[in-house]
Write an enzyme that holds these catalytic residues in place. Structure first.
Site, PDB file in Angstrom:
ATOM      1  N   ASP A 128       0.856  -1.191   0.000  1.00 35.26           N
ATOM      2  CA  ASP A 128       0.000   0.000   0.000  1.00 35.26           C
ATOM      3  C   ASP A 128       0.891   1.239   0.000  1.00 35.26           C
ATOM      4  O   ASP A 128       1.739   1.401   0.873  1.00 35.26           O
ATOM      5  CB  ASP A 128      -0.891  -0.017   1.248  1.00 35.26           C
ATOM      6  CG  ASP A 128      -1.941   1.081   1.242  1.00 35.26           C
ATOM      7  OD1 ASP A 128      -1.550   2.260   1.113  1.00 35.26           O
ATOM      8  OD2 ASP A 128      -3.136   0.779   1.388  1.00 35.26           O
ATOM      9  N   ASP A 154      -2.478   2.660  -6.257  1.00 34.57           N
ATOM     10  CA  ASP A 154      -1.577   2.667  -5.106  1.00 34.57           C
ATOM     11  C   ASP A 154      -1.661   1.404  -4.250  1.00 34.57           C
ATOM     12  O   ASP A 154      -1.286   1.410  -3.077  1.00 34.57           O
ATOM     13  CB  ASP A 154      -1.822   3.902  -4.235  1.00 34.57           C
ATOM     14  CG  ASP A 154      -3.250   3.990  -3.728  1.00 34.57           C
ATOM     15  OD1 ASP A 154      -4.069   3.125  -4.082  1.00 34.57           O
ATOM     16  OD2 ASP A 154      -3.550   4.937  -2.965  1.00 34.57           O
ATOM     17  N   GLU A 155      -2.111   0.304  -4.848  1.00 34.30           N
ATOM     18  CA  GLU A 155      -2.211  -0.958  -4.112  1.00 34.30           C
ATOM     19  C   GLU A 155      -1.900  -2.130  -5.037  1.00 34.30           C
ATOM     20  O   GLU A 155      -2.301  -2.122  -6.197  1.00 34.30           O
ATOM     21  CB  GLU A 155      -3.616  -1.163  -3.543  1.00 34.30           C
ATOM     22  CG  GLU A 155      -4.038  -0.151  -2.501  1.00 34.30           C
ATOM     23  CD  GLU A 155      -5.469  -0.382  -2.045  1.00 34.30           C
ATOM     24  OE1 GLU A 155      -5.747  -0.185  -0.856  1.00 34.30           O
ATOM     25  OE2 GLU A 155      -6.311  -0.773  -2.894  1.00 34.30           O
TER      26      GLU A 155
END
Length: 349
Positions: free
Chosen positions: A7, A105-106
C-alpha cells in the site's frame, strides 16, 4: 501461499511532498475539484498531519478548509501519480512471480516460490520497502499473509510506513475475532446491516450463515463465510487494472431521473471511448449529497455493448434511487473485466 500486499501510504499527498519538500510537515490535502464553484468538490487524500486535524478522503473541500485553515490544498494531478505508480509497480514486480495491481496505489504479490517461509518473506518485504524508498523516495506499507485478504488487513493495521505479518497458525483466531468493520469489502451500509443482527466480529457470521444470504447477497455471504472458516484461497492473478470509469458532477444535487440521465449517458460515452475490448461488467456509481458512495452492478456472460449500456445503467440507477432516499451529487459508470470478444456471434448473443 505467501502473499504481500503493498500500500502506497497517502499516495497522492506523499508524491506532492516528494516533488516539493517544503510541504513536509505541513497538512497537505489533495482535492478533486468539481468545477461548480471555487471550492466545490471533495478531498481525494490527505497526509497524516491533515488527518490529525480531522480531514479525510471524501470530505467536502469547503468543510476541509474550515477545519484546516493552514493546510495546503492542491488539485489532483493524476498523470503525475500514474507515472510514479508505474515505476513503483515495476520495482515490486521484481520481488515475486505474480503481480496483481488492485489500484493506482495498491498491489498484491505472490512470493510463494521466492521464499522458504514467512520469516524469509519478512526479510524480502524489508528489502522491497528499502528499494522503493531509495529509488522513488516513497514510503509504503507491506502486509504479509497466507492469502490476499489477510495480507491487506494486516497492512491496513500497520500504516503508515509499516510492515505487518500474520503467520498461518495465527490466521484462524485472527480472522474469527476481527471486528466486522475491518473486513475488506464491508462498507458502512453492510456493517450496519450486520451489526443489527448481532454480527460484530467476523466469526459471528458462522452462526448466522442461514440468514446471511438474505442480508448481504449470495456473493458477499460466501466471501464472509470463507474468510470466517479460513477457507478463502483466491490466487494472486497477474494483471493490471481491468476497469474503466467516468464520473460526472450533476448541475445540482437531485433525485430527478430526467436530470440525472443526461450525465449518466455522457459518462457511458466517455467510459466506452477509453475501452479497448468488451466490458463483461457494468456498475453505476452514485456519489450522494453527503459524499457517501453507493453502487450497483451487473455481469454479462458475453459482454455489454455501448448501445445496451444505457438501458442497463438506467435499470441500475433506478435500484439505487429505490433503495436510498438521498440526493445524488455525482454519477458515473465503471466498466469491468474488459476482454476481447472471441467471436461476433458470442458478442451479439
Amino acid at each position: 501461499m505467501i502473499v504481500l500486499f503493498v500500500d502506497f501510504d497517502y499516495f497522492f499527498a506523499q508524491v506532492e511532498e516528494i516533488l516539493n519538500p517544503s510541504l513536509k510537515g505541513k497538512p497537505v490535502v489533495v482535492c478533486v475539484y468539481s468545477g461548480r464553484t471555487k471550492d466545490s468538490g471533495a478531498v481525494a487524500t490527505s497526509n497524516y498531519e491533515a488527518r490529525k486535524l480531522g480531514i479525510k478522503a471524501g470530505m467536502p473541500i469547503i468543510k476541509a478548509k474550515e477545519i484546516g485553515k493552514d493546510a495546503v490544498f492542491l488539485p489532483m494531478r493524476k498523470e503525475v501519480y500514474q507515472q510514479v505508480s508505474r515505476r513503483v509497480m515495476n520495482i515490486i514486480s521484481g520481488y515475486g512471480d505474480k503481480l496483481e495491481i488492485a489500484s493506482i496505489d495498491e498491489a498484491y504479490l505472490d512470493i510463494t516460490r521466492r521464499v522458504k517461509d514467512f520469516d524469509e518473506a519478512k526479510e524480502l518485504a524489508r528489502k522491497l520497502k528499502a528499494e522503493v524508498l531509495e529509488k522513488e523516495r516513497l514510503r509504503v506499507t507491506v502486509g504479509i499473509g497466507p492469502n490476499k485478504v489477510v495480507a491487506k488487513i494486516i497492512a491496513d493495521m500497520n500504516k503508515p510506513d509499516g510492515l505487518g505479518i500474520i503467520y498461518p497458525e495465527e490466521v484462524k483466531d485472527f480472522l474469527y475475532n476481527l471486528d466486522i468493520s475491518k473486513v475488506p469489502g464491508v462498507g458502512k451500509i453492510t456493517e450496519e446491516i450486520l451489526r443489527k443482527v448481532g454480527i460484530n466480529r467476523l466469526g459471528d457470521v458462522i452462526n448466522k450463515s442461514g440468514e446471511l444470504v438474505n442480508l448481504v447477497g449470495k456473493s458477499k455471504a460466501n466471501y464472509l463465510l470463507s474468510l470466517a472458516n479460513n477457507t478463502y484461497h483466491d490466487p494472486v492473478e497477474s494483471r493490471e487494472i481491468t476497469h474503466r470509469g467516468r464520473y460526472v458532477t450533476l448541475p445540482e444535487n437531485t433525485r430527478d431521473l430526467n436530470r440525472i440521465l443526461p450525465s449518466l449517458k455522457r459518462s457511458i460515452e466517455e467510459a466506452y471511448s477509453k475501452v479497448d475490448g468488451i466490458p463483461m461488467e457494468i456498475y453505476v456509481v452514485a456519489i450522494m449529497e453527503d459524499l457517501d458512495i453507493v453502487s450497483k452492478g451487473k455481469s454479462f456472460k458475453f459482454g455489454v455493448s455501448q448501445d445496451r449500456a444505457l438501458s442497463v445503467a438506467q435499470e441500475l440507477l433506478n435500484k439505487i434511487l429505490e433503495s436510498d432516499k438521498r440526493k445524488l451529487r455525482r454519477v458515473g459508470v465503471r466498466l469491468g473485466k474488459i476482454t476481447k470478444s472471441s467471436t461476433l456471434e458470442d458478442f451479439l448473443h
